[in-house]
Design a protein around this motif. Sequence first.
Motif, short mmCIF file in Angstrom:
data_model
loop_
_atom_site.label_atom_id
_atom_site.label_comp_id
_atom_site.label_asym_id
_atom_site.label_seq_id
_atom_site.Cartn_x
_atom_site.Cartn_y
_atom_site.Cartn_z
N ILE A 123 29.97 155.75 -20.31
CA ILE A 123 30.63 154.43 -20.27
C ILE A 123 30.11 153.54 -21.39
N LEU A 176 35.93 150.68 -23.74
CA LEU A 176 35.74 150.14 -22.40
C LEU A 176 35.01 148.79 -22.41
N LYS A 177 34.22 148.55 -23.45
CA LYS A 177 33.48 147.28 -23.52
C LYS A 177 34.41 146.09 -23.60
N ARG A 223 36.37 149.01 -17.01
CA ARG A 223 35.04 149.64 -17.10
C ARG A 223 34.46 149.87 -15.71
#
Length: 275
Positions: free
Chosen positions: A106, A112-113, A119
């Motif tokens: 992740i 995804l940040k 997330r």
Amino acid sequence: MEICRMFDGIYKEHLDGVRPGGEKIYHVFDNQFPVAIKRLQFDKQLSMENVRKLITEADGYQPHLIAPEQGYRRLIESCLVSIRGPAEAAVDTVHGILKELVHKAINETHELKQFPTLRVEVGNAAFESLERMRDESKKNTLKLVDMETSYLTVDFFRKLPQDVEKGGNPSHSIFDRYNDSYLRRIGTTVLAYVNMVSSTLRNSIPKSIVYCQVREAKRSLLDHFFTELGAREIRQLSKLLDEDPAVMERRTNLAKRLELYRSAQAEIDAVAWSK
């Protein structure tokens, strides 16, 4: 979906060795699990006192006629059932490593940040899948131990040398009819059998864990999540792409600054051309 696949790809790279982390699973099988089995100290479980106790108690009120088969089974079962502990521990340890790799994947999925809601959803979905895989793995792994406990390999005992003199005197009490050498021979035989079975389980249990957990994590970590996404409405899906307010504010400020630069550039160009 594309962002989720990026995460899934990075996760597989950790397991396949392209990125670090997956080697910890091999360390569990090659070091931790065998050491845990050695710590069971089967030889101490088969001490003279314990052998005597289980052999004499196994027949109940009616002693055996030829060989203390029930006593053998009780001794073997008491040793093999203790392997359940290290087996469960190996499953849980691998589960912890797989969860740790989810956190790493992740953090390494830069896309995804930008979307904190997505997330969190991806992380939760991955953890739920790993939980299901762990439960299935633990069930199958413990079955391997239980199978060895419930059904003995008869050929092992058939190949043992058969002595006419068993060391017992039927005229004596059941509690003193066996001399030490006979009980010691029983303990040695049971220990040899238990060591043979534990050697087999040292190989088969890691295979079961890899098949039920590692392999499934590579194949279907986010499958349930993808199925759920297909059932969601557009409005629910759009919430997954809600950006971090700080990122949104920064982008807005940068857009305003860019517009200001463009306006200033246009004015500069206009003045330059007027000359």
